[in-house]
Design a protein around this motif. Structure first.
Motif, PDB file in Angstrom:
ATOM      1  N   TYR A   1      50.783  -9.361  14.238  1.00 43.70           N
ATOM      2  CA  TYR A   1      52.375  -8.498  14.360  1.00 43.70           C
ATOM      3  C   TYR A   1      53.082  -8.435  12.863  1.00 43.70           C
TER       4      TYR A   1
ATOM      5  N   LEU B   1      46.063  -3.409  16.173  1.00 47.93           N
ATOM      6  CA  LEU B   1      45.581  -3.510  17.120  1.00 47.93           C
ATOM      7  C   LEU B   1      44.151  -3.596  17.070  1.00 47.93           C
TER       8      LEU B   1
ATOM      9  N   ASN C   1      52.165  -2.971  12.535  1.00 44.25           N
ATOM     10  CA  ASN C   1      51.626  -3.292  13.391  1.00 44.25           C
ATOM     11  C   ASN C   1      50.197  -3.292  13.528  1.00 44.25           C
TER      12      ASN C   1
ATOM     13  N   GLN D   1      45.173 -13.493  18.505  1.00 44.25           N
ATOM     14  CA  GLN D   1      43.821 -13.461  19.163  1.00 44.25           C
ATOM     15  C   GLN D   1      43.046 -13.526  20.219  1.00 44.25           C
TER      16      GLN D   1
ATOM     17  N   SER E   1      42.278  -8.693  18.063  1.00 51.33           N
ATOM     18  CA  SER E   1      43.361  -9.050  17.381  1.00 51.33           C
ATOM     19  C   SER E   1      44.422  -8.437  17.089  1.00 51.33           C
ATOM     20  N   TYR E   2      45.172  -9.069  17.792  1.00 50.53           N
ATOM     21  CA  TYR E   2      46.871  -8.154  17.752  1.00 50.53           C
ATOM     22  C   TYR E   2      47.348  -8.729  16.397  1.00 50.53           C
TER      23      TYR E   2
END
Length: 370
Positions: free
Chosen positions: A221, A174, A172, A240, A218-219
């Motif tokens: 996953y 970030l 993941n 996001q 923005s993350y």
């Protein structure tokens, strides 16, 4: 005749007297005395031989043969009377289990392969050239009595983006991206036009400029596959939030002077001001998908898209398709196409809408080397 008869009788008595002593010598030994003298054994001993007789030669006992095995009765049947039950074979007997349940064996460990951006951190820069021109128009709260619609003139010479990313958890990421571009241009309005608080008559030469700034957090996953192992495909969901700010200025630079070249003054005696400025912004969540494919260790293909909006109010979107090649260990060259669009709220007095696309190139530096 008396004397011969008497002699015969005497002769018989003498013979009997000689026989009786010899029979007395053949008297058998006392059994109790024999048992006391002999050692106690499990096997009965034969009677001792007379002293005057030679004992027979010792004989070898015959070989013992194994007793025939009794057949095992079938399961569920009782053996016949007088027959000892034979236990079943070991493999047929039930196994004894522990009272405490034993955990199952752990699954085999799958090797986890980390791709660029899935460990450490990185920074990068991008440059792209948007081709489109945004528009300006009145919103639901506008009180203008003339036209409010026109298209901004000029195209951005260069749009730049700066990004920074950090790996968080398994595969993941970030990251934060800042994008900035601006453009300016002039046109002559064919009709009377109102922009913010300034009204222009038809035939006015108008100068315009706008400045767009966008910050996106923005993350990303990892959604599929899991576990990743050594697979070459990644599908990620994008969560996001973005902030877009659009500031613009309008002016009529040719109308500050009269035909004699003198500055025109307003009713208060101050130089007239024909400029109008305004700012519109959007703060919105965004949701999307990102797909990555790794044909080789140093090369990958990526495609992503995200957006959000409310019908008849606002929207914002972002997309990107790239080819990425790792060079010199820590660096990566990126090239592809990018799109970015927005529309500020139509519920205000004025709104701005723009959709931009263009090719881009970029460079990233990763903290981990290949």
């Amino acid at each position: 005749m008396k004397n011969p008869l008497t002699g015969f009788i005497c002769t018989c008595l003498l013979a009997i007297a000689c026989t009786v002593p010899s029979r007395a010598q053949e008297k058998k030994p006392d059994p109790q005395s024999v048992e006391a003298a002999a050692p106690v054994t499990d096997t009965a001993q034969p009677p001792a031989a007379p002293a005057d007789q030679t004992p027979p030669a010792q004989q070898t006992p015959p070989p013992q043969t194994a007793a025939p095995q009794q057949p095992t009765p079938p399961a569920g049947q009782t053996p016949p009377a007088g027959q000892t039950p034979v236990p079943p074979p070991t493999e047929d007997q039930p196994q004894q289990h522990s009272l405490i349940p034993q955990p199952p064996p752990p699954p085999p460990k799958v090797p986890d392969v980390r791709r660029p951006g899935e460990s450490g951190f990185w920074i990068g820069i991008e440059g792209w050239i948007p081709k489109e021109q945004p528009i300006f128009n009145g919103g639901q709260q506008s009180i203008a009595t003339t036209s409010t619609f026109f298209q901004y003139q000029g195209k951005p010479k260069f749009a730049e983006s700066v990004e920074a990313g950090l790996a968080v958890g398994l595969h993941n990421t970030l990251k934060v991206i800042y994008t900035d571009f601006r453009a300016s241009g002039d046109f002559t309005t064919p009709v009377a036009l109102t922009a913010f608080t300034q009204a222009y008559i038809a035939g006015t030469y108008i100068s315009t400029n706008y400045h767009v700034q966008n910050v996106k957090l923005s993350y990303e996953y990892l959604t599929w596959p899991f576990p990743v192992g050594s697979r070459k495909v990644r599908l990620k969901t994008l969560w996001q939030v973005q902030y877009t700010n659009v500031s613009t200025v309008f002016d009529s630079p040719l109308d500050y002077y009269d035909t004699n070249g003198n500055i025109i003054l307003d009713s208060s005696g101050n130089p007239i001001d024909l400029s109008a400025a305004g700012t519109k912004h959007i703060i919105s969540p965004m949701f999307g998908l990102g797909l990555s494919y790794y044909p080789s260790r140093h090369f990958r293909l990526e495609a992503s898209g995200s957006g959000f909006g409310l019908p008849h109010h606002y929207y914002v979107w972002d997309s990107e398709v790239t080819m990425n090649y790792r060079v010199l260990g820590h660096f990566e060259i990126r090239a592809g196409g990018r799109g970015f669009g927005f529309k500020t709220s139509t519920g205000s007095d004025y709104y701005i809408r723009g959709n931009f696309t263009g090719a881009f190139v970029g460079l990233r530096w990763y903290s981990n080397s290949e």
